[in-house]
Design a protein around this motif. Structure first.
Motif, PDB file in Angstrom:
ATOM      1  N   ALA A  41      23.993 102.750  91.225  1.00 39.46           N
ATOM      2  CA  ALA A  41      22.978 103.231  92.188  1.00 39.46           C
ATOM      3  C   ALA A  41      23.635 103.525  93.536  1.00 39.46           C
ATOM      4  CB  ALA A  41      21.875 102.185  92.346  1.00 39.46           C
ATOM      5  N   ARG A  44      25.344 106.888  93.573  1.00 41.64           N
ATOM      6  CA  ARG A  44      24.422 108.015  93.811  1.00 41.64           C
ATOM      7  C   ARG A  44      24.121 108.123  95.315  1.00 41.64           C
ATOM      8  NH1 ARG A  44      18.751 108.809  90.852  1.00 41.64           N
ATOM      9  NH2 ARG A  44      19.301 106.721  90.200  1.00 41.64           N
ATOM     10  N   ASN A  82      16.217  93.487  97.260  1.00 47.84           N
ATOM     11  CA  ASN A  82      16.844  93.531  95.931  1.00 47.84           C
ATOM     12  C   ASN A  82      18.316  93.109  96.048  1.00 47.84           C
ATOM     13  OD1 ASN A  82      18.317  95.776  96.816  1.00 47.84           O
ATOM     14  ND2 ASN A  82      16.957  97.248  95.871  1.00 47.84           N
ATOM     15  N   GLY A  83      19.045  93.184  94.939  1.00 47.23           N
ATOM     16  CA  GLY A  83      20.429  92.718  94.937  1.00 47.23           C
ATOM     17  C   GLY A  83      21.319  93.485  95.899  1.00 47.23           C
ATOM     18  N   LEU A 108      12.966  92.099  92.146  1.00 48.21           N
ATOM     19  CA  LEU A 108      14.058  92.738  91.406  1.00 48.21           C
ATOM     20  C   LEU A 108      13.575  93.708  90.338  1.00 48.21           C
ATOM     21  CD1 LEU A 108      16.315  89.586  90.948  1.00 48.21           C
ATOM     22  CD2 LEU A 108      16.380  91.278  92.791  1.00 48.21           C
ATOM     23  N   PHE A 109      14.321  94.806  90.201  1.00 50.62           N
ATOM     24  CA  PHE A 109      14.049  95.763  89.120  1.00 50.62           C
ATOM     25  C   PHE A 109      14.543  95.161  87.803  1.00 50.62           C
ATOM     26  CE2 PHE A 109      15.171  99.454  86.491  1.00 50.62           C
ATOM     27  CZ  PHE A 109      13.949 100.119  86.496  1.00 50.62           C
ATOM     28  N   TYR A 110      15.756  94.609  87.843  1.00 47.91           N
ATOM     29  CA  TYR A 110      16.320  93.941  86.667  1.00 47.91           C
ATOM     30  C   TYR A 110      16.049  92.441  86.838  1.00 47.91           C
ATOM     31  CZ  TYR A 110      18.622  98.425  86.049  1.00 47.91           C
ATOM     32  OH  TYR A 110      18.869  99.776  85.897  1.00 47.91           O
ATOM     33  N   ARG A 115      19.071  85.092  89.243  1.00 50.17           N
ATOM     34  CA  ARG A 115      19.513  85.982  90.329  1.00 50.17           C
ATOM     35  C   ARG A 115      18.566  85.874  91.528  1.00 50.17           C
ATOM     36  NH1 ARG A 115      20.026  91.849  91.290  1.00 50.17           N
ATOM     37  NH2 ARG A 115      18.660  92.253  89.523  1.00 50.17           N
ATOM     38  N   ARG A 149       9.541  94.666  88.619  1.00 56.31           N
ATOM     39  CA  ARG A 149       9.091  94.601  90.013  1.00 56.31           C
ATOM     40  C   ARG A 149       7.604  94.271  90.131  1.00 56.31           C
ATOM     41  NH1 ARG A 149      13.058  95.748  93.383  1.00 56.31           N
ATOM     42  NH2 ARG A 149      14.467  97.510  93.064  1.00 56.31           N
ATOM     43  N   GLU A 168      15.205 101.809  96.843  1.00 54.17           N
ATOM     44  CA  GLU A 168      14.167 101.550  95.854  1.00 54.17           C
ATOM     45  C   GLU A 168      14.229 102.516  94.682  1.00 54.17           C
ATOM     46  OE1 GLU A 168      12.129  99.294  95.575  1.00 54.17           O
ATOM     47  OE2 GLU A 168      10.248 100.006  94.746  1.00 54.17           O
ATOM     48  N   ASP A 169      13.626 102.109  93.567  1.00 50.99           N
ATOM     49  CA  ASP A 169      13.586 102.956  92.379  1.00 50.99           C
ATOM     50  C   ASP A 169      12.129 103.218  91.988  1.00 50.99           C
ATOM     51  OD1 ASP A 169      14.203  99.910  91.733  1.00 50.99           O
ATOM     52  OD2 ASP A 169      12.536 100.689  90.584  1.00 50.99           O
ATOM     53  N   ASP A 187      16.046 105.394 101.959  1.00 48.75           N
ATOM     54  CA  ASP A 187      16.596 105.996 100.741  1.00 48.75           C
ATOM     55  C   ASP A 187      17.465 107.196 101.132  1.00 48.75           C
ATOM     56  OD1 ASP A 187      17.084 107.198  98.266  1.00 48.75           O
ATOM     57  OD2 ASP A 187      15.073 106.763  97.512  1.00 48.75           O
ATOM     58  N   LEU A 188      18.699 107.188 100.676  1.00 48.41           N
ATOM     59  CA  LEU A 188      19.596 108.295 101.004  1.00 48.41           C
ATOM     60  C   LEU A 188      19.208 109.587 100.289  1.00 48.41           C
ATOM     61  CD1 LEU A 188      22.966 106.375 101.137  1.00 48.41           C
ATOM     62  CD2 LEU A 188      22.155 107.938 102.904  1.00 48.41           C
ATOM     63  N   ASP A 204      18.696 107.390 105.211  1.00 49.28           N
ATOM     64  CA  ASP A 204      19.917 106.866 105.813  1.00 49.28           C
ATOM     65  C   ASP A 204      20.482 105.780 104.901  1.00 49.28           C
ATOM     66  OD1 ASP A 204      21.919 106.664 107.689  1.00 49.28           O
ATOM     67  OD2 ASP A 204      20.713 105.621 109.200  1.00 49.28           O
ATOM     68  N   ASN A 205      21.724 105.421 105.145  1.00 48.37           N
ATOM     69  CA  ASN A 205      22.329 104.328 104.398  1.00 48.37           C
ATOM     70  C   ASN A 205      21.767 103.009 104.937  1.00 48.37           C
ATOM     71  OD1 ASN A 205      24.158 102.471 103.179  1.00 48.37           O
ATOM     72  ND2 ASN A 205      25.664 104.108 103.060  1.00 48.37           N
ATOM     73  N   VAL A 206      21.420 102.083 104.057  1.00 46.80           N
ATOM     74  CA  VAL A 206      20.886 100.797 104.543  1.00 46.80           C
ATOM     75  C   VAL A 206      21.874 100.093 105.474  1.00 46.80           C
ATOM     76  CG1 VAL A 206      19.254 100.297 102.659  1.00 46.80           C
ATOM     77  CG2 VAL A 206      21.625  99.521 102.472  1.00 46.80           C
TER      78      VAL A 206
HETATM   79  O1  PTJ Z   1      18.695  94.332  92.306  1.00 44.63           O
HETATM   80  P1  PTJ Z   1      17.682  95.053  91.471  1.00 44.63           P
HETATM   81  O2  PTJ Z   1      17.530  94.483  90.083  1.00 44.63           O
HETATM   82  O3  PTJ Z   1      16.333  95.148  92.149  1.00 44.63           O
HETATM   83  O4  PTJ Z   1      18.192  96.558  91.250  1.00 44.63           O
HETATM   84  C1  PTJ Z   1      18.501  97.371  92.362  1.00 44.63           C
HETATM   85  C2  PTJ Z   1      18.856  98.805  91.915  1.00 44.63           C
HETATM   86  C3  PTJ Z   1      19.387  99.542  93.146  1.00 44.63           C
HETATM   87  C4  PTJ Z   1      19.936  98.747  90.844  1.00 44.63           C
HETATM   88  C5  PTJ Z   1      17.585  99.495  91.366  1.00 44.63           C
HETATM   89  O5  PTJ Z   1      16.588  99.458  92.342  1.00 44.63           O
HETATM   90  C6  PTJ Z   1      17.857 100.925  90.926  1.00 44.63           C
HETATM   91  O6  PTJ Z   1      18.224 101.190  89.793  1.00 44.63           O
HETATM   92  O7  PTJ Z   1      17.658 101.862  91.866  1.00 44.63           O
HETATM   93  P2  PTJ Z   1      17.826 103.466  91.623  1.00 44.63           P
HETATM   94  O8  PTJ Z   1      16.779 103.975  90.705  1.00 44.63           O
HETATM   95  O9  PTJ Z   1      19.237 103.770  91.318  1.00 44.63           O
HETATM   96  O10 PTJ Z   1      17.459 104.018  93.054  1.00 44.63           O
HETATM   97  C7  PTJ Z   1      18.157 103.637  94.206  1.00 44.63           C
HETATM   98  C8  PTJ Z   1      17.946 104.675  95.293  1.00 44.63           C
HETATM   99  O11 PTJ Z   1      18.582 104.203  96.459  1.00 44.63           O
HETATM  100  C9  PTJ Z   1      18.558 106.055  94.972  1.00 44.63           C
HETATM  101  O12 PTJ Z   1      17.687 107.068  95.439  1.00 44.63           O
HETATM  102  C10 PTJ Z   1      19.876 106.062  95.767  1.00 44.63           C
HETATM  103  O13 PTJ Z   1      20.234 107.351  96.192  1.00 44.63           O
HETATM  104  C11 PTJ Z   1      19.500 105.189  96.958  1.00 44.63           C
HETATM  105  N1  PTJ Z   1      20.627 104.426  97.530  1.00 44.63           N
HETATM  106  C12 PTJ Z   1      21.706 103.926  96.893  1.00 44.63           C
HETATM  107  N2  PTJ Z   1      22.504 103.264  97.753  1.00 44.63           N
HETATM  108  C13 PTJ Z   1      21.905 103.352  98.975  1.00 44.63           C
HETATM  109  C14 PTJ Z   1      20.704 104.105  98.830  1.00 44.63           C
HETATM  110  N3  PTJ Z   1      19.884 104.345  99.860  1.00 44.63           N
HETATM  111  C15 PTJ Z   1      20.236 103.842 101.061  1.00 44.63           C
HETATM  112  N4  PTJ Z   1      21.366 103.118 101.263  1.00 44.63           N
HETATM  113  C16 PTJ Z   1      22.229 102.857 100.255  1.00 44.63           C
HETATM  114  N5  PTJ Z   1      23.331 102.150 100.483  1.00 44.63           N
END
Ligand code: PTJ
Length: 257
Positions: A41, A44, A82-83, A108-110, A115, A149, A168-169, A187-188, A204-206
């Protein structure tokens, strides 16, 4: 065991900061805070950050101010952790929660009880006085959410009127909104479902957005409600997102020339 490259990254490396951020996540993974999917994630997110020039834009700053004002105006604000967020910005998320009076909740999503506890302990080590989301006695479900979640804390996200869901997802934002809550996200990816459904999206980046928000919160917590309402009034999230996608495509055109 893989020990990572912490401390071995030369400050002269052109991508030193980006590599350091990756190492924080790897460290989080080693500690059992981040899931392997969290590393993907992040990749991406990195791609979108690259298109943005790895800088906080004027639009993101404006959205961050509106978001903080919204959290300060809320009766029961909550911040979902989240993590990835716990590994990347533990101090800042705790500081923001303190300044706006928000409940911190591990969500958490997972889903994994082990955890959840690790993340809550990690946040406590970084100064959190109270962390929700780990006590089954206060656990409830939001049926409209189709992932782990859906499990939320009655005293935190379930009761909240404004929820910050950074990085977030999926479908949660839409579900929270259906329940009448206001949702803020970081969310980036300005095209993600979450980014489009939230009331305020900080593209923006967190690692940059959360320290900025914590700083803004310090300033805005001295403002009266009328001034805060003036800040949130008139904010157009769709317009803000459009400006962000235009900025990214301008940069892409420039890079590919
Ligand atoms: O810890 P958990 O179990 O809750 O899982 C967390 C993840 C991130 C694995 C889960 O929420 C997930 O699978 O997320 P997604 O669907 O990959 O979505 C994450 C979103 O955050 C995407 O749109 C990414 O572009 C964005 N993203 C990734 N890293 C950053 C970010 N946005 C801001 N800052 C970042 N550092």
């Amino acid at each position: 065991m893989y020990r990572g490259w912490m401390g071995k990254i030369s400050p002269k490396h052109p991508r030193a900061e980006s590599l350091r951020i990756r190492e924080r996540l790897v460290e989080g993974f080693e500690k059992g805070i981040v899931v392997p999917e969290g590393l993907a994630a992040h990749g991406r997110g990195e791609a979108f950050d690259y298109f943005m020039g790895e800088e906080t834009t004027e639009q993101a700053r404006k959205a961050a101010e509106v978001a903080v004002a919204m959290l300060l105006l809320a009766k029961r604000p909550a911040i979902s952790v989240n993590g990835n967020v716990a590994a990347l910005v533990p101090d800042e998320v705790v500081r923001l929660a303190d300044s706006v009076g928000a409940k911190l909740e591990v969500n958490l999503f997972y889903g994994s009880a082990a955890r959840e506890i690790k993340i809550a302990e990690h946040l406590r080590r970084h100064g959190a006085k109270e962390v929700f989301g780990t006590n089954r006695k206060f656990s409830t479900k939001i049926d409209e959410i189709h992932s782990d979640r859906r499990k939320v804390d009655k005293r935190g996200i379930a009761a909240a009127d404004v929820v910050l869901v950074p990085l977030e997802d999926g479908d949660r934002t839409e579900a929270l909104k259906k329940l009448g809550k206001k949702v803020v996200t970081i969310d980036l990816n300005p095209m993600s479902r979450t980014a489009r459904a939230a009331d305020v999206t900080i593209v923006d980046n967190v690692v940059r957005a959360l320290p900025i928000m914590a700083g803004i919160a310090k300033k805005l917590s001295r403002w009266d409600r009328a001034k805060l309402r003036k800040t949130t009034g008139g904010f157009d999230s769709t317009k803000n997102l459009k400006a962000m996608t235009e900025l990214m495509s301008r940069r892409l055109r420039k890079i590919s020339r």
